[in-house]
Each structure stands twice: as structure tokens, then as C-alpha cells.
Design an enzyme around this catalytic site. Structure first.
Site, PDB file in Angstrom:
ATOM      1  N   HIS A  64     -15.377 -11.918 -14.879  1.00 25.56           N
ATOM      2  CA  HIS A  64     -14.016 -12.482 -14.815  1.00 25.56           C
ATOM      3  C   HIS A  64     -14.168 -13.988 -15.033  1.00 25.56           C
ATOM      4  O   HIS A  64     -14.659 -14.677 -14.141  1.00 25.56           O
ATOM      5  CB  HIS A  64     -13.387 -12.237 -13.447  1.00 25.56           C
ATOM      6  CG  HIS A  64     -13.321 -10.784 -13.053  1.00 25.56           C
ATOM      7  ND1 HIS A  64     -12.186 -10.025 -13.190  1.00 25.56           N
ATOM      8  CD2 HIS A  64     -14.248  -9.961 -12.506  1.00 25.56           C
ATOM      9  CE1 HIS A  64     -12.409  -8.794 -12.757  1.00 25.56           C
ATOM     10  NE2 HIS A  64     -13.661  -8.735 -12.325  1.00 25.56           N
ATOM     11  N   PHE A  65     -13.787 -14.463 -16.219  1.00 21.26           N
ATOM     12  CA  PHE A  65     -13.958 -15.888 -16.517  1.00 21.26           C
ATOM     13  C   PHE A  65     -12.659 -16.693 -16.375  1.00 21.26           C
ATOM     14  O   PHE A  65     -12.606 -17.879 -16.693  1.00 21.26           O
ATOM     15  CB  PHE A  65     -14.610 -16.088 -17.889  1.00 21.26           C
ATOM     16  CG  PHE A  65     -16.110 -15.812 -17.894  1.00 21.26           C
ATOM     17  CD1 PHE A  65     -16.825 -15.684 -16.704  1.00 21.26           C
ATOM     18  CD2 PHE A  65     -16.807 -15.698 -19.080  1.00 21.26           C
ATOM     19  CE1 PHE A  65     -18.212 -15.443 -16.705  1.00 21.26           C
ATOM     20  CE2 PHE A  65     -18.185 -15.461 -19.086  1.00 21.26           C
ATOM     21  CZ  PHE A  65     -18.889 -15.324 -17.908  1.00 21.26           C
ATOM     22  N   ASP A 307     -19.881  -8.143 -12.237  1.00 17.69           N
ATOM     23  CA  ASP A 307     -18.569  -8.387 -11.647  1.00 17.69           C
ATOM     24  C   ASP A 307     -18.452  -9.837 -11.182  1.00 17.69           C
ATOM     25  O   ASP A 307     -17.948 -10.115 -10.095  1.00 17.69           O
ATOM     26  CB  ASP A 307     -18.265  -7.419 -10.496  1.00 17.69           C
ATOM     27  CG  ASP A 307     -16.801  -7.464 -10.082  1.00 17.69           C
ATOM     28  OD1 ASP A 307     -15.998  -8.073 -10.805  1.00 17.69           O
ATOM     29  OD2 ASP A 307     -16.459  -6.894  -9.030  1.00 17.69           O
TER      30      ASP A 307
HETATM   31  O1  DOR Z   1     -13.891  -8.407  -5.716  1.00 19.62           O
HETATM   32  C1  DOR Z   1     -13.324  -8.362  -6.800  1.00 19.62           C
HETATM   33  N1  DOR Z   1     -12.841  -9.463  -7.382  1.00 19.62           N
HETATM   34  N2  DOR Z   1     -13.148  -7.169  -7.371  1.00 19.62           N
HETATM   35  C2  DOR Z   1     -12.377  -7.027  -8.463  1.00 19.62           C
HETATM   36  O2  DOR Z   1     -12.235  -5.925  -8.933  1.00 19.62           O
HETATM   37  C3  DOR Z   1     -11.661  -8.179  -9.032  1.00 19.62           C
HETATM   38  C4  DOR Z   1     -12.380  -9.417  -8.729  1.00 19.62           C
HETATM   39  C5  DOR Z   1     -11.613 -10.655  -9.059  1.00 19.62           C
HETATM   40  O3  DOR Z   1     -11.116 -10.734 -10.184  1.00 19.62           O
HETATM   41  O4  DOR Z   1     -11.543 -11.563  -8.240  1.00 19.62           O
END
Ligand code: DOR
Length: 444
Positions: A64-65, A307
Site C-alpha cells: 500500500h503506497f 502487506d
Molecule cells: O492492516 C492492514 N492495513 N490490513 C489491510 O488489509 C489494509 C492495510 C492498510 O491499508 O492500512
């Protein structure tokens, strides 16, 4: 004949599909051209890899950038800088930005932002929602699209597909493997009161988002995947119970685990790290961690994805459950796995499958995942014996922290090479951002 290459890597121990071989690699036009004794060949650029292992470039299929909209946490420059510092040559980025990546324009915007700013190769997921379900078969075929991502349980952001009717519509629309965050939303809502009582701490996170929350969702998903004949990829699987079920659905469901779920366990992680260890789905007790390793061993796990989900320390300092879920990870994925390898938990061959070949296989990537003639010249050069301490000041992420701060690891990426360009050497980023969108070949 004195053949000419653009670039030669000399004397590395090269991890190929056929085994580990000590050969030179000749690169022409960003692709592997030859493997063999190239001592008499000429090239304007050479890399002496004596004593190093040359791995296929590491592919992190879940990051997630945060760009656009949440750039105070991360952007494509800092996110991809962390990637290459950690030996990662390619990333797939998630759609829960602001706005969410839901349509062609959102994807085009991300690709334009990455152009000339991303340090590594990339593709972007499109998020599924009721509003775009009918258009997903077209959207998933757009260049630069990694595929479709579904949040069955809500996490960071507003993306959500919680009911079976919408989920079925999503699965029926398209053919590529679809990536799923599997937690059951209605059970999450029912149990939310557990963490809303006074004095709740992050230790309750795996009780709120319990085993049943994940298992129920995964069972529902598998039934719908069978019914619709759609291949699914279940992200960050965390429970022993799901692994047992997934073991008999290999034909339709591939599996990701994260390095943090393989490394940390509850309650110790919450005692030591507090909300820094908070993520969705949660880090659970040691019996689950053991089951994840068993699943790695038995071939049930296809890929390790980080992740990488940064939040600032101020955001994380809010009291639970207001504290957001997620931690950095793209830069520590490989060092953690190399350390586990040195501790005897997996072989180098398995590590390579989980970090490159597996991603290429399940997503049908073109020209990635192996070191072989015709494939992209993406390499992660590692010193398997190097002992290093992971520290916050090494982390390139905007949020400047890792839950593994202070941990000594054995095994380190010493160079990252993308399509024949050295982009990281000895912890330094070199040249200009040269990341490009990756391509996919449709297949069964
Ligand atoms: O812990 C998480 N954070 N799990 C996710 O599925 C999304 C991610 C986030 O984008 O912060």
C-alpha cells in the site's frame, strides 16, 4: 567468438529453475541473453558477484503506497525506494488510496504518477465494489493492472464487498485470478463491541478479528469460487484452520502469507510493540505461526507478500481501537526471510519460489520470476552470511519505522538490478527512477 553484452554479472551463485549454478550472466537490452562462462566476452558494465547469490528479482505482490490522497504516510517515490533498498524489483500496489482505484482513470492516474518516479517495476490493483462490478472484466485487462482486489472485511479505507450477491457478481465478471482480503464483515460488526469497551487494548485485536472471522469468510469465498469457476488468491492468511481448508483447494485458491505473521506471535508482539503490531488480519498466537510454517513446508503457500501498510507514529499512538491497522514491510520482507532460511526454516529454493517464481506463476507475469534467457534481467544479489541490524534509520518509508527495529538478521540484499540497471548497491540507491509497468499473459 568474443561476444558483446550490455552488462555482465560475473561469478555469482545463480539460482535457476535447474538449481544453483556458478555462472556468469550476460544481459542485452534489459533481458538475460546468456548464462555460462562469459570470461572472454566484452561489456561496458560488469558486476563482480563473487561470494554472492543471484536470486530472481524479488516481487512483492501486496503493498500500500498510499498515493494519491494519503501521501503523508507514503508515496510512490518513498515506497519504491524502500522496495529496492530491500532487494525488491517489482511491486503490486493496492487500491485503497484516496480516491480508491476503481476505474480506468484512477488506474491511468497511478500509472502516470509512477512514470519517472518509481524506482522499481509495478502494477496496480483495481478495487472491486458494487458500483464497478459489471465493468471488472474490462478493467482487469487494462495495461498496468495487476488484477482485481476485494476487501470482504473492512480495513483501511472504504472498499468493501461484504455480501454474497455482490461477491458473486464480482467473481462472475472477469477471468484473471482475483486477490482477496478474507475477513467476514458481518462478524466483525457483531464483535466490534469487544474492543469498544473501556480499557480495551490492542491485545484484544485477535479476539475481535478472531479465527472464525477469517475462516467463515474463506469458506464463503471458496464456495463462490467453485460455483463461478473463478481462481482466487487469498492474501495474508493467518490461521491454522484456513490452511487446513486451503490445502484441499489448491486448484482454485492460491495463498499468501506475510513475513510478519511468520515472525511475530501474540501476545508477545502486543506486549513489546503495542499498536505497531496491529494489522488486519491480526498477528495471532504461536500455534497459528507454526501452522503457517507447516503450510510453507507443505507447498500450500504460493507467495510471501509484505502487506506494506504504513501509518505515522502519531496515528499509531492513538489509543486502540482508534489506532489504524498496518505496518511497513516492503523493505524487510527479504532480510526476514533470509534470516528464517539461515535458521533452517526454509530452503533457498523455497524462498525463491515464494518471492519471485510464485508471483510470476499465479499472476501470469510476462518475463519475470526466473533467471533464464529471454526473461527480464531482474536480480536480487544477496550475501547469505552478512549479519545486519534492521533499524528505523535504514527504512525509506515516510513513516520511518519498522516493527523489526533492532533485530539482528543473517542474510542481506547487497544489490538490486532491474532490467539490467543497478538501482541499489550497498544500501545506496543509484541513478534515476527507472520502474516500468509490468505485463501479464492470460492463461489458465
Ligand atoms: O492492516 C492492514 N492495513 N490490513 C489491510 O488489509 C489494509 C492495510 C492498510 O491499508 O492500512
Amino acid at each position: 567468438m568474443n561476444k558483446h553484452y550490455d552488462f555482465i554479472i560475473h561469478s555469482g551463485r545463480v539460482v535457476t529453475q535447474g538449481g544453483i549454478v556458478e555462472v556468469d550472466i550476460g544481459v542485452i537490452g534489459g533481458k538475460v541473453s546468456a548464462l555460462g562462462d562469459l570470461s572472454t566476452a566484452s561489456a561496458p558494465e560488469r558486476f563482480d558477484a563473487d561470494g554472492l547469490h543471484v536470486l530472481p528479482g524479488v516481487i512483492d505482490t501486496q503493498v500500500h503506497f498510499r498515493e494519491p490522497g494519503l501521501e503523508h504516510k507514503e508515496d510512490l517515490i518513498t515506497g519504491t525506494a524502500g522496495a529496492v533498498l530491500g532487494g525488491v524489483t517489482c511491486i503490486f500496489e493496492m487500491p485503497n488510496t484516496n480516491p480508491s482505484t476503481l476505474g480506468e482513470e484512477d488506474l491511468a492516474d497511478k500509472l502516470a504518477r509512477a512514470c519517472g518516479r518509481a524506482w522499481c517495476d509495478h502494477a496496480f490493483f483495481i478495487g472491486a465494489a458494487a458500483e464497478n462490478a459489471g465493468d471488472l472484466a474490462r478493467l482487469e485487462q487494462l495495461p498496468g493492472c495487476a488484477g482485481i482486489k476485494v476487501f470482504m472485511g473492512s480495513s483501511t479505507g472504504s472498499l468493501l464487498v461484504e455480501d454474497d450477491t455482490t461477491l458473486r457478481a464480482v467473481l462472475e465478471n472477469g477471468s484473471r485470478r482475483i486477490a482477496i482480503h478474507s475477513e467476514d464483515e458481518s462478524r466483525l460488526c457483531e464483535r466490534r463491541h469487544l474492543v469498544e469497551k473501556k480499557g480495551a487494548t490492542v491485545h484484544l485485536h485477535p479476539q475481535w478479528r478472531d479465527v472464525e472471522t477469517s475462516l467463515l469468510s474463506t469458506r464463503r469465498l471458496l464456495a463462490l469460487a467453485r460455483e463461478t469457476g473463478r481462481r482466487v488468491h487469498i492474501l495474508h492468511v493467518t490461521t491454522a484452520e484456513e490452511m487446513e481448508v486451503l490445502g484441499v483447494h489448491r486448484d482454485i485458491a492460491s495463498v499468501e502469507v506475510t513475513p510478519q505473521h511468520l515472525t511475530l506471535s501474540a501476545p508477545d508482539c502486543y506486549d513489546r510493540l503495542g499498536t505497531l503490531a496491529q494489522m488486519n488480519p491480526p498477528i495471532r498466537e504461536a500455534r497459528h505461526r507454526r501452522a503457517l510454517w507447516q503450510a510453507v513446508d507443505e507447498g500450500i503457500v504460493d507467495v510471501v507478500g509484505s502487506d506494506h501498510a504504513p501509518h505515522t507514529l502519531e496515528e499509531k499512538a492513538q489509543s486502540y481501537p482508534a489506532s489504524p491497522s498496518g505496518m511497513t514491510g516492503v523493505q524487510t520482507l527479504l532480510p526476514l526471510l533470509l534470516d528464517h532460511m539461515n535458521a533452517g526454516r526454509l530452503s533457498l529454493k523455497r524462498l525463491v519460489d515464494l518471492t519471485s517464481a510464485g508471483a510470476a506463476r499465479i499472476y501470469n507475469m510476462e518475463g519475470k520470476g526466473h533467471i533464464a534467457p529471454g526473461f527480464d534481467a531482474d536480480f536480487t544479489l544477496v550475501d547469505l552470511k552478512a549479519e545486519r541490524v534492521i533499524s528505523n534509520d535504514w527504512i525509506a518509508s515516510k513513516v520511518c519505522w519498522t516493527p523489526f527495529n533492532g533485530m539482528t538478521v543473517r542474510g542481506w540484499a547487497v544489490a538490486t538490478i532491474i532490467r539490467g540497471c543497478v538501482v541499489m548497491r550497498e544500501d545506496e540507491i543509484l541513478g534515476d527512477p527507472c520502474g516500468k509497468p509490468v505485463s501479464f499473459v492470460e492463461g489458465p
